[in-house]
Design a protein around this motif. Structure first.
Motif, PDB file in Angstrom:
ATOM      1  N   TYR A 130      17.824 -11.087   8.958  1.00 55.78           N
ATOM      2  CA  TYR A 130      17.583 -12.064   9.713  1.00 55.78           C
ATOM      3  C   TYR A 130      17.879 -11.955  11.068  1.00 55.78           C
ATOM      4  CZ  TYR A 130      17.313 -15.354   5.509  1.00 55.78           C
ATOM      5  OH  TYR A 130      16.881 -16.009   4.438  1.00 55.78           O
ATOM      6  N   ALA A 131      18.928 -11.040  11.301  1.00 53.40           N
ATOM      7  CA  ALA A 131      19.258 -10.618  12.506  1.00 53.40           C
ATOM      8  C   ALA A 131      17.977  -9.966  13.396  1.00 53.40           C
ATOM      9  CB  ALA A 131      20.523  -9.673  12.672  1.00 53.40           C
ATOM     10  N   GLN A 132      17.565  -9.175  12.638  1.00 48.67           N
ATOM     11  CA  GLN A 132      16.207  -8.566  13.225  1.00 48.67           C
ATOM     12  C   GLN A 132      15.170  -9.698  13.587  1.00 48.67           C
ATOM     13  OE1 GLN A 132      14.516  -5.328  10.593  1.00 48.67           O
ATOM     14  NE2 GLN A 132      12.719  -5.339  11.949  1.00 48.67           N
ATOM     15  N   ALA A 133      14.824 -10.511  12.806  1.00 48.60           N
ATOM     16  CA  ALA A 133      14.008 -11.544  12.878  1.00 48.60           C
ATOM     17  C   ALA A 133      14.226 -12.510  13.863  1.00 48.60           C
ATOM     18  CB  ALA A 133      13.795 -12.433  11.687  1.00 48.60           C
ATOM     19  N   ILE A 134      15.765 -12.759  14.382  1.00 48.26           N
ATOM     20  CA  ILE A 134      15.965 -13.456  15.577  1.00 48.26           C
ATOM     21  C   ILE A 134      15.553 -12.688  16.923  1.00 48.26           C
ATOM     22  CG2 ILE A 134      17.916 -14.287  16.665  1.00 48.26           C
ATOM     23  CD1 ILE A 134      19.422 -14.966  14.022  1.00 48.26           C
ATOM     24  N   GLU A 135      15.713 -11.546  16.612  1.00 51.42           N
ATOM     25  CA  GLU A 135      15.560 -10.745  17.988  1.00 51.42           C
ATOM     26  C   GLU A 135      14.076 -10.482  18.212  1.00 51.42           C
ATOM     27  OE1 GLU A 135      17.716  -7.037  18.564  1.00 51.42           O
ATOM     28  OE2 GLU A 135      19.394  -7.761  17.501  1.00 51.42           O
ATOM     29  N   GLU A 136      13.219 -10.390  16.957  1.00 49.76           N
ATOM     30  CA  GLU A 136      11.856 -10.661  17.401  1.00 49.76           C
ATOM     31  C   GLU A 136      11.341 -11.881  17.779  1.00 49.76           C
ATOM     32  OE1 GLU A 136      10.420  -9.422  13.334  1.00 49.76           O
ATOM     33  OE2 GLU A 136      10.915  -7.333  13.525  1.00 49.76           O
ATOM     34  N   ASP A 137      11.821 -12.857  17.412  1.00 51.11           N
ATOM     35  CA  ASP A 137      11.193 -14.246  17.653  1.00 51.11           C
ATOM     36  C   ASP A 137      11.621 -14.422  19.189  1.00 51.11           C
ATOM     37  OD1 ASP A 137      10.178 -14.587  14.891  1.00 51.11           O
ATOM     38  OD2 ASP A 137      11.704 -16.025  14.289  1.00 51.11           O
ATOM     39  N   LEU A 138      12.691 -14.292  19.472  1.00 52.96           N
ATOM     40  CA  LEU A 138      13.007 -14.316  20.968  1.00 52.96           C
ATOM     41  C   LEU A 138      12.313 -13.416  21.774  1.00 52.96           C
ATOM     42  CD1 LEU A 138      17.106 -14.336  20.770  1.00 52.96           C
ATOM     43  CD2 LEU A 138      15.691 -16.313  20.879  1.00 52.96           C
ATOM     44  N   ARG A 139      12.111 -12.167  21.528  1.00 53.85           N
ATOM     45  CA  ARG A 139      11.045 -11.452  22.480  1.00 53.85           C
ATOM     46  C   ARG A 139       9.674 -12.032  22.401  1.00 53.85           C
ATOM     47  NH1 ARG A 139      14.181  -6.947  19.664  1.00 53.85           N
ATOM     48  NH2 ARG A 139      15.440  -5.794  21.070  1.00 53.85           N
ATOM     49  N   TRP A 140       9.317 -12.525  21.153  1.00 51.79           N
ATOM     50  CA  TRP A 140       8.009 -13.185  21.087  1.00 51.79           C
ATOM     51  C   TRP A 140       7.732 -14.076  21.867  1.00 51.79           C
ATOM     52  CZ3 TRP A 140       7.174 -18.325  19.085  1.00 51.79           C
ATOM     53  CH2 TRP A 140       5.670 -18.506  19.434  1.00 51.79           C
ATOM     54  N   LEU A 141       8.983 -15.088  22.306  1.00 51.75           N
ATOM     55  CA  LEU A 141       9.009 -16.137  23.137  1.00 51.75           C
ATOM     56  C   LEU A 141       9.018 -15.760  24.472  1.00 51.75           C
ATOM     57  CD1 LEU A 141       8.903 -19.240  22.793  1.00 51.75           C
ATOM     58  CD2 LEU A 141      11.452 -19.245  22.725  1.00 51.75           C
ATOM     59  N   GLY A 142       9.390 -14.481  24.856  1.00 45.72           N
ATOM     60  CA  GLY A 142       9.464 -14.144  26.195  1.00 45.72           C
ATOM     61  C   GLY A 142      10.923 -13.934  26.636  1.00 45.72           C
ATOM     62  N   LEU A 143      11.944 -13.860  25.849  1.00 46.07           N
ATOM     63  CA  LEU A 143      13.188 -14.103  26.210  1.00 46.07           C
ATOM     64  C   LEU A 143      13.743 -12.821  26.008  1.00 46.07           C
ATOM     65  CD1 LEU A 143      14.513 -17.352  24.657  1.00 46.07           C
ATOM     66  CD2 LEU A 143      13.597 -16.713  26.989  1.00 46.07           C
ATOM     67  N   ASP A 144      14.575 -11.980  26.850  1.00 45.30           N
ATOM     68  CA  ASP A 144      15.370 -10.622  26.789  1.00 45.30           C
ATOM     69  C   ASP A 144      16.852 -10.991  26.931  1.00 45.30           C
ATOM     70  OD1 ASP A 144      15.331 -11.230  29.488  1.00 45.30           O
ATOM     71  OD2 ASP A 144      14.325  -9.055  29.930  1.00 45.30           O
ATOM     72  N   TRP A 145      17.657  -9.983  27.029  1.00 41.53           N
ATOM     73  CA  TRP A 145      19.153 -10.202  27.244  1.00 41.53           C
ATOM     74  C   TRP A 145      19.491  -9.050  28.044  1.00 41.53           C
ATOM     75  CZ3 TRP A 145      16.215 -10.987  22.727  1.00 41.53           C
ATOM     76  CH2 TRP A 145      16.221  -9.750  21.782  1.00 41.53           C
ATOM     77  N   ASP A 146      20.486  -9.361  28.675  1.00 43.35           N
ATOM     78  CA  ASP A 146      21.410  -8.393  29.379  1.00 43.35           C
ATOM     79  C   ASP A 146      22.411  -7.756  28.680  1.00 43.35           C
ATOM     80  OD1 ASP A 146      20.285  -9.032  32.096  1.00 43.35           O
ATOM     81  OD2 ASP A 146      20.979 -10.788  31.734  1.00 43.35           O
ATOM     82  N   GLU A 147      22.943  -8.195  27.765  1.00 39.76           N
ATOM     83  CA  GLU A 147      23.789  -7.880  26.753  1.00 39.76           C
ATOM     84  C   GLU A 147      23.797  -8.340  25.199  1.00 39.76           C
ATOM     85  OE1 GLU A 147      28.059  -7.916  28.030  1.00 39.76           O
ATOM     86  OE2 GLU A 147      27.170  -8.725  29.828  1.00 39.76           O
ATOM     87  N   ARG A 148      24.137  -7.460  24.447  1.00 43.46           N
ATOM     88  CA  ARG A 148      24.052  -8.008  22.896  1.00 43.46           C
ATOM     89  C   ARG A 148      25.322  -7.421  22.139  1.00 43.46           C
ATOM     90  NH1 ARG A 148      23.682  -5.990  18.067  1.00 43.46           N
ATOM     91  NH2 ARG A 148      22.315  -6.779  16.513  1.00 43.46           N
ATOM     92  N   ILE A 149      26.002  -8.493  21.590  1.00 47.83           N
ATOM     93  CA  ILE A 149      27.014  -8.057  20.838  1.00 47.83           C
ATOM     94  C   ILE A 149      27.064  -8.921  19.306  1.00 47.83           C
ATOM     95  CG2 ILE A 149      28.764  -7.699  22.500  1.00 47.83           C
ATOM     96  CD1 ILE A 149      29.917 -10.474  22.170  1.00 47.83           C
ATOM     97  N   ALA A 150      27.724  -8.289  18.479  1.00 46.60           N
ATOM     98  CA  ALA A 150      27.838  -8.940  17.078  1.00 46.60           C
ATOM     99  C   ALA A 150      29.333  -9.239  16.887  1.00 46.60           C
ATOM    100  CB  ALA A 150      27.193  -8.096  16.030  1.00 46.60           C
ATOM    101  N   GLN A 151      29.582 -10.436  16.004  1.00 47.67           N
ATOM    102  CA  GLN A 151      31.013 -10.596  15.887  1.00 47.67           C
ATOM    103  C   GLN A 151      31.737  -9.774  14.848  1.00 47.67           C
ATOM    104  OE1 GLN A 151      31.157 -14.960  15.098  1.00 47.67           O
ATOM    105  NE2 GLN A 151      31.798 -15.216  17.305  1.00 47.67           N
ATOM    106  N   SER A 152      30.668  -9.407  14.113  1.00 43.11           N
ATOM    107  CA  SER A 152      31.462  -8.374  12.875  1.00 43.11           C
ATOM    108  C   SER A 152      31.885  -6.969  13.462  1.00 43.11           C
ATOM    109  CB  SER A 152      30.065  -8.086  11.941  1.00 43.11           C
ATOM    110  OG  SER A 152      28.975  -7.352  12.616  1.00 43.11           O
ATOM    111  N   ASP A 153      31.744  -6.797  14.952  1.00 46.88           N
ATOM    112  CA  ASP A 153      32.157  -5.597  15.418  1.00 46.88           C
ATOM    113  C   ASP A 153      33.416  -6.090  16.253  1.00 46.88           C
ATOM    114  OD1 ASP A 153      29.973  -4.076  14.462  1.00 46.88           O
ATOM    115  OD2 ASP A 153      28.587  -4.577  16.334  1.00 46.88           O
ATOM    116  N   ARG A 154      33.792  -7.126  16.207  1.00 44.53           N
ATOM    117  CA  ARG A 154      34.946  -7.589  16.888  1.00 44.53           C
ATOM    118  C   ARG A 154      36.285  -8.044  16.364  1.00 44.53           C
ATOM    119  NH1 ARG A 154      34.716  -8.329  22.147  1.00 44.53           N
ATOM    120  NH2 ARG A 154      35.738 -10.164  21.946  1.00 44.53           N
ATOM    121  N   LEU A 155      36.354  -7.853  14.912  1.00 50.94           N
ATOM    122  CA  LEU A 155      37.252  -8.248  14.024  1.00 50.94           C
ATOM    123  C   LEU A 155      38.637  -7.937  14.637  1.00 50.94           C
ATOM    124  CD1 LEU A 155      35.914  -7.920  10.588  1.00 50.94           C
ATOM    125  CD2 LEU A 155      35.527  -9.862  12.055  1.00 50.94           C
ATOM    126  N   ASP A 156      38.927  -6.904  15.424  1.00 51.15           N
ATOM    127  CA  ASP A 156      40.096  -6.345  15.695  1.00 51.15           C
ATOM    128  C   ASP A 156      40.570  -7.364  16.896  1.00 51.15           C
ATOM    129  OD1 ASP A 156      38.022  -5.284  17.070  1.00 51.15           O
ATOM    130  OD2 ASP A 156      39.381  -3.703  17.884  1.00 51.15           O
TER     131      ASP A 156
END
Length: 444
Positions: A51-77
């Motif tokens: 689903y994470a991969q599909a979200i990024e693919e769909d955003l790019r298809w729509l013409g949207l990019d991003w300056d940063e990307r983070i995932a909450q699962s990497d920030r539990l600390d």
């Protein structure tokens, strides 16, 4: 300015998500800000990498990019550290009630004519009682102690808004299994990543009041955070926009052949007085203005979207679609068909008409007309003058005119009753195919 789009990878994006993502992206690009993509994936049972991969693919298809990307699962600390800060300040307290006990309490308060709010009974628990419960294997969930004030802000779409915190239950921020809830993690991330503006759906208004209180408890300045809540989308009849059918999912719209420029242009204007204009986000950002968005719910009408899709396709130049057309398709072919397309995939069907095989449509009543037309078919080379000259000769020989003349010829040549102007399309079909189809339709 720094904004964020924070989908949960527990499913595919739908048009409501896309509208929020587009609003944030256009706002950031219009004002020279930054756009953060944050995957809110702390729900480990429902969050999936696909689903994470599909979200990024769909955003790019729509013409949207991003300056940063983070995932909450990497920030539990980071969430654990923030939780300790709130515990030390007395704003995060342990509770031992089970779901059944809480449900019973809510039912009792409702019967008494009181709002079903949490009674803060856990605050009256002594340290000894808590230690004894923990020693017996009980695991607490943790609630945030809301302040007794009203959270207020000037909303970028809805105007002045206020949430009376005393009318809400203290929210659970940490479950008994130790997992963190969105209400909490979102604030920690917004604070630590420097988010200045939050644009999201109107269904988050109450969350905003709670999160402003948490933000202040973590040392942030709620006055520095700006909010805008977009009214939710309804269907064309004003009812709830159903997601069960998948008809408004970005992935399904892509499969159906909706162009990203049509969807972006439609969503950018949705809920405002502006007429939608198809275009990619990079083109739309310059004129995007949250101030033009209505406070009322916006109606998502598939018919309007498809009309915009047609408008976009009809204006596309050959160079913009060359790589998407069937092998061998030429600029004259594209120019001949583009005005007849509702969806791009229909180009393949028209290519079959000019370069492949079709089943001609013939009617016994038109057999004589078609035989005469076949005999009168001129030799090549053909150009735009061929069709009017040929049909004029057939009309003279048969006495047919108008629809009685042109419809049988179109059905025989293309297998369709409607389509491109045959003045430009007939030369693409060519004499050999045209003759074969006329004879087949005349005998079939």
């Amino acid at each position: 300015m720094k904004v964020r789009f924070a989908p949960s990878p527990t499913g595919l994006l739908h048009v409501g998500n896309a509208r929020i993502a587009l609003a944030n992206w256009c706002l950031a690009r219009h004002r020279g800000g930054r756009f953060l993509l944050r995957l809110d994936d702390t729900d480990t049972e429902r969050s999936k990498p696909e689903y994470a991969q599909a979200i990024e693919e769909d955003l790019r298809w729509l013409g949207l990019d991003w300056d940063e990307r983070i995932a909450q699962s990497d920030r539990l600390d980071r969430y654990a550290a923030a939780a300790e800060t709130l515990k030390a300040a007395g704003r995060l307290y342990p509770c031992l009630e089970t779901e059944e006990e809480l449900a019973f309490k809510r039912e009792q308060r409702t019967r008494q004519g009181k709002p079903p709010l949490y009674d803060r009974a856990a605050l009256r628990m002594t340290k000894e009682q808590l230690d004894r419960a923990l020693a017996n294997g009980k695991q607490p969930h943790w609630r945030f102690l809301l302040s007794g004030v009203a959270a207020e802000w000037q909303d970028g779409v809805l105007g002045r808004r206020s949430v009376k915190l005393t009318s809400l239950s203290d929210p659970v921020l940490i479950r008994a299994d130790g997992s963190f809830l969105y209400t909490f993690t979102s604030v920690v991330d917004d604070l630590e990543t420097g988010i200045t503006d939050i644009v999201r759906g109107e269904d988050h208004v109450t969350n905003t009041g709670i999160q402003l209180d948490i933000l202040g408890a973590l040392g942030g300045d709620p006055r520095k955070m700006r909010f805008a809540h977009l009214p939710l989308l309804t269907d064309a009849d004003g009812g709830p926009l159903s997601k069960r059918t998948g008809s408004v999912g970005l992935r399904q719209l892509r499969r159906d052949g909706v162009e990203p420029a049509a969807l972006a242009g439609y969503l950018a204007a949705l809920g405002s007085s502006a007429d939608p204009v198809p275009g990619m986000p990079a083109e739309l950002a310059a004129s995007y203005d949250l101030g033009k968005v209505s406070k009322s719910a916006a109606r998502f009408d598939m018919r309007q979207l498809l009309a915009l899709n047609r408008k976009w396709l009809h204006g596309l130049a050959f160079d913009a679609v060359r790589d998407r057309l069937p092998d061998g398709a030429t600029e004259p072919f594209w120019n001949a068909i583009r005005g007849n397309l509702d969806l791009f995939r229909e180009a393949r069907d028209w290519w079959d008409v000019v370069a492949g095989e079709i089943v001609p449509i013939g009617d016994p009543a038109d057999a004589e007309l078609l035989r005469i037309a076949a005999e009168a078919l001129p030799e090549e080379p053909w150009d735009e003058a061929t069709w009017p000259a040929w049909t004029a000769s057939v009309a003279s020989a048969t006495g047919r005119k108008g629809k009685a003349l042109y419809m049988p010829l179109r059905r025989a040549l293309t297998g369709e009753e409607h389509g491109p102007d045959l003045k430009t399309f007939l030369p693409l079909i060519g004499r050999a195919r045209a003759l074969r189809r006329l004879r087949q339709a005349a005998t079939g």
